[in-house]
Motif scaffolding. Structure first.
Motif, PDB file in Angstrom:
ATOM      1  N   ASP A 146       0.826  -1.218   0.000  1.00 49.50           N
ATOM      2  CA  ASP A 146       0.000   0.000   0.000  1.00 49.50           C
ATOM      3  C   ASP A 146       0.853   1.258   0.000  1.00 49.50           C
ATOM      4  OD1 ASP A 146      -2.337  -1.440  -0.074  1.00 49.50           O
ATOM      5  OD2 ASP A 146      -2.487  -1.581   2.098  1.00 49.50           O
ATOM      6  N   LYS A 147       1.939   1.226   0.774  1.00 46.73           N
ATOM      7  CA  LYS A 147       2.834   2.390   0.836  1.00 46.73           C
ATOM      8  C   LYS A 147       3.502   2.609  -0.529  1.00 46.73           C
ATOM      9  CE  LYS A 147       4.393   5.678   3.159  1.00 46.73           C
ATOM     10  NZ  LYS A 147       3.477   6.667   3.671  1.00 46.73           N
ATOM     11  N   VAL A 148       3.965   1.502  -1.131  1.00 51.11           N
ATOM     12  CA  VAL A 148       4.625   1.588  -2.442  1.00 51.11           C
ATOM     13  C   VAL A 148       3.643   2.151  -3.476  1.00 51.11           C
ATOM     14  CG1 VAL A 148       5.520   0.155  -4.340  1.00 51.11           C
ATOM     15  CG2 VAL A 148       6.327  -0.222  -2.010  1.00 51.11           C
ATOM     16  N   PHE A 149       2.442   1.629  -3.448  1.00 51.33           N
ATOM     17  CA  PHE A 149       1.408   2.089  -4.397  1.00 51.33           C
ATOM     18  C   PHE A 149       1.143   3.585  -4.196  1.00 51.33           C
ATOM     19  CE2 PHE A 149      -3.070   2.605  -5.720  1.00 51.33           C
ATOM     20  CZ  PHE A 149      -2.965   2.131  -7.018  1.00 51.33           C
ATOM     21  N   GLY A 150       1.060   4.018  -2.936  1.00 52.61           N
ATOM     22  CA  GLY A 150       0.799   5.427  -2.628  1.00 52.61           C
ATOM     23  C   GLY A 150       1.882   6.345  -3.168  1.00 52.61           C
ATOM     24  N   ILE A 151       3.146   5.948  -2.991  1.00 52.64           N
ATOM     25  CA  ILE A 151       4.254   6.791  -3.475  1.00 52.64           C
ATOM     26  C   ILE A 151       4.212   6.882  -5.004  1.00 52.64           C
ATOM     27  CG2 ILE A 151       6.777   7.012  -3.647  1.00 52.64           C
ATOM     28  CD1 ILE A 151       6.989   5.706  -0.895  1.00 52.64           C
ATOM     29  N   ILE A 152       3.983   5.758  -5.651  1.00 50.80           N
ATOM     30  CA  ILE A 152       3.932   5.767  -7.125  1.00 50.80           C
ATOM     31  C   ILE A 152       2.787   6.656  -7.601  1.00 50.80           C
ATOM     32  CG2 ILE A 152       3.529   4.329  -9.180  1.00 50.80           C
ATOM     33  CD1 ILE A 152       4.944   2.059  -7.582  1.00 50.80           C
ATOM     34  N   TYR A 153       1.665   6.566  -6.924  1.00 55.22           N
ATOM     35  CA  TYR A 153       0.512   7.395  -7.300  1.00 55.22           C
ATOM     36  C   TYR A 153       0.852   8.879  -7.157  1.00 55.22           C
ATOM     37  CZ  TYR A 153      -4.235   9.230  -7.416  1.00 55.22           C
ATOM     38  OH  TYR A 153      -5.356   9.941  -7.745  1.00 55.22           O
ATOM     39  N   SER A 154       1.553   9.209  -6.071  1.00 64.32           N
ATOM     40  CA  SER A 154       1.931  10.609  -5.852  1.00 64.32           C
ATOM     41  C   SER A 154       2.836  11.125  -6.965  1.00 64.32           C
ATOM     42  CB  SER A 154       2.674  10.763  -4.521  1.00 64.32           C
ATOM     43  OG  SER A 154       1.864  10.364  -3.464  1.00 64.32           O
ATOM     44  N   PHE A 155       3.710  10.257  -7.476  1.00 63.75           N
ATOM     45  CA  PHE A 155       4.631  10.679  -8.534  1.00 63.75           C
ATOM     46  C   PHE A 155       3.985  10.682  -9.909  1.00 63.75           C
ATOM     47  CE2 PHE A 155       9.039  11.554  -7.764  1.00 63.75           C
ATOM     48  CZ  PHE A 155       9.195  11.257  -6.424  1.00 63.75           C
ATOM     49  N   CYS A 156       3.159   9.691 -10.178  1.00 60.39           N
ATOM     50  CA  CYS A 156       2.704   9.478 -11.559  1.00 60.39           C
ATOM     51  C   CYS A 156       1.255   9.888 -11.809  1.00 60.39           C
ATOM     52  CB  CYS A 156       2.873   8.018 -11.952  1.00 60.39           C
ATOM     53  SG  CYS A 156       4.545   7.446 -11.762  1.00 60.39           S
ATOM     54  N   GLY A 157       0.451  10.017 -10.773  1.00 60.11           N
ATOM     55  CA  GLY A 157      -0.928  10.453 -10.966  1.00 60.11           C
ATOM     56  C   GLY A 157      -1.838   9.368 -11.490  1.00 60.11           C
ATOM     57  N   GLN A 158      -3.041   9.825 -11.900  1.00 60.20           N
ATOM     58  CA  GLN A 158      -4.101   8.868 -12.219  1.00 60.20           C
ATOM     59  C   GLN A 158      -3.920   8.111 -13.527  1.00 60.20           C
ATOM     60  OE1 GLN A 158      -7.397  11.505 -12.148  1.00 60.20           O
ATOM     61  NE2 GLN A 158      -7.319  11.779  -9.929  1.00 60.20           N
ATOM     62  N   THR A 159      -3.191   8.727 -14.467  1.00 64.44           N
ATOM     63  CA  THR A 159      -3.183   8.102 -15.792  1.00 64.44           C
ATOM     64  C   THR A 159      -2.180   6.955 -15.921  1.00 64.44           C
ATOM     65  OG1 THR A 159      -1.659   9.763 -16.563  1.00 64.44           O
ATOM     66  CG2 THR A 159      -3.989  10.149 -17.009  1.00 64.44           C
ATOM     67  N   CYS A 160      -1.225   6.888 -14.993  1.00 62.29           N
ATOM     68  CA  CYS A 160      -0.286   5.761 -15.027  1.00 62.29           C
ATOM     69  C   CYS A 160      -0.975   4.538 -14.439  1.00 62.29           C
ATOM     70  CB  CYS A 160       0.931   6.049 -14.159  1.00 62.29           C
ATOM     71  SG  CYS A 160       2.120   7.123 -14.919  1.00 62.29           S
TER      72      CYS A 160
END
Lengths: 190, 177
Positions: free
Chosen positions: A27-41
């Motif tokens: 969940d933490k990994v997913f959260g960081i990636i989301y913060s960097f890449c946003g919704q479209t990734c």
């Protein structure tokens, strides 16, 4: 079982123990990636690739830092690489029309001292700030993402990025000023 | 507190990391200084947008299918923990890699030598000009706080690697002014 024992078992070939690591950090990994890449990734895909990379590279982890710190460093490098590729393919996460009205909106928003207005941040303003954030140098973008979006302390950011806390402090200071300059362009607030 | 002192601590103030006494000073300053209040408000508003980019806690949970999928990929593709490279092959690869990098650099440098000479001269002149101004202004001041000294030291140390040296110098000059 301690995390160190789990990792040693995985290195020795008992790969099933890796499930425990994934469950703990996914969940933490997913959260960081989301913060960097946003919704479209496809953040889930990226997170899967990260966990496979981490698995392959486990032998390189020497227990000299926290495992989470080492893991998040890999996550951030991967997220930066992926978001750069996105930029190259002109797939900007949030669309914005760069007309005068949008410029006025962002300037008015940044000048606004009304906290109630903060709760209704328009999509255009979000898009403008997102694009400005993405135009920063990687180290500036990383510190702002970790500090403002993920709410890490200066010390934690320093450990993840493998630099001193003082350096993190300076990068955050410069990154915020740079972001403001980009958003305000020629305005008197600079 | 003066405006230039406020600008030095604005980021720490925004993060709530200032000691109580300095925080009170900062609050007092933005109460009386419209310009600094504007600057603080702009940074605070930008931060509020960034905070909103965080994935909501409720939609952050990945289920067990995610874990299973990664484990399947590891097993089906026979992914293994890779050993750290060592021995002859490793060193041969390193030498080969270094040779290729060196050859590449040589090519790039020789191909762009003419442009580099021209750009470097202009850049060196700008750095020398700004460095002299900064040093002159520092020597005229006695009470620089540690954070600011760090910014300056960091600048001088990283002068060669910074992408936008001249703009960093101009920024420091503006803080000193």
């Amino acid at each position: 079982m301690q995390e160190r024992e789990i990792i040693e078992k995985i290195i020795q070939g008992e790969s099933d123990f890796y499930k425990l690591i994934i469950d703990k950090y996914k969940d933490k990994v997913f959260g960081i990636i989301y913060s960097f890449c946003g919704q479209t990734c496809d953040c889930e895909d990226i997170a899967q690739n990260v966990f496979i990379k981490v698995f392959k590279a486990l032998q390189k982890f020497k227990f000299e830092s926290e495992f989470s710190t080492w893991l998040y460093r890999i996550v951030i490098n991967e997220a930066i690489t992926v978001s750069k590729k996105k930029k190259h393919t002109n797939n900007i996460p949030l669309e914005i029309n760069n007309d005068d009205e949008d410029e006025d909106n962002i300037i008015n928003f940044l000048k606004s001292q009304d906290d109630t207005e903060q709760q209704l941040i328009s999509k255009d303003i979000q898009a403008t700030v997102w694009n400005a954030l993405n135009s920063l140098r990687d180290n500036y973008r990383a510190v702002l993402t970790l500090r403002d979006i993920e709410n890490y302390s200066y010390e934690e950011i320093a450990n993840i990025l493998n630099v001193s806390s003082e350096r993190v402090k300076v990068w955050i200071f410069r990154a915020r000023n740079r972001l403001k300059e980009i958003l305000l362009k020629d305005e008197d607030l600079q | 507190m003066k405006c230039k002192d406020f600008k030095k601590i604005i980021s720490l103030y925004l993060d709530g990391f200032l000691p109580p006494a300095e925080r009170a000073e900062a609050e007092k300053h933005i109460f009386v200084c419209g310009e600094c209040k504007k600057e603080y408000t702009a940074l605070k508003n930008i931060r509020s947008v960034l905070v909103g980019f965080k994935l909501p806690e409720t939609s952050k949970k990945l289920d067990s299918a995610f874990t299973d999928s990664v484990m399947d990929k590891i097993k089906n593709n026979s992914v293994v923990v890779e050993p750290v490279k060592s021995g002859k092959t490793f060193y041969l690869n390193v030498i080969k890699k270094h040779f290729l990098i060196a050859a590449g650099f040589l090519f790039v440098i020789s191909a762009s030598a003419v442009f580099l000479v021209k750009d470097n001269t202009a850049h060196k002149e700008a750095v020398a000009r700004n460095t002299a101004i900064i040093q002159q202004q520092i020597s005229a001041r006695k009470n620089l706080n540690n954070d600011f000294i760090y910014v300056l030291e960091n600048y001088f140390n990283s002068c060669a690697e910074a992408e936008d040296d001249t703009s960093e110098e101009e920024y420091i000059i503006s803080l000193l002014a």
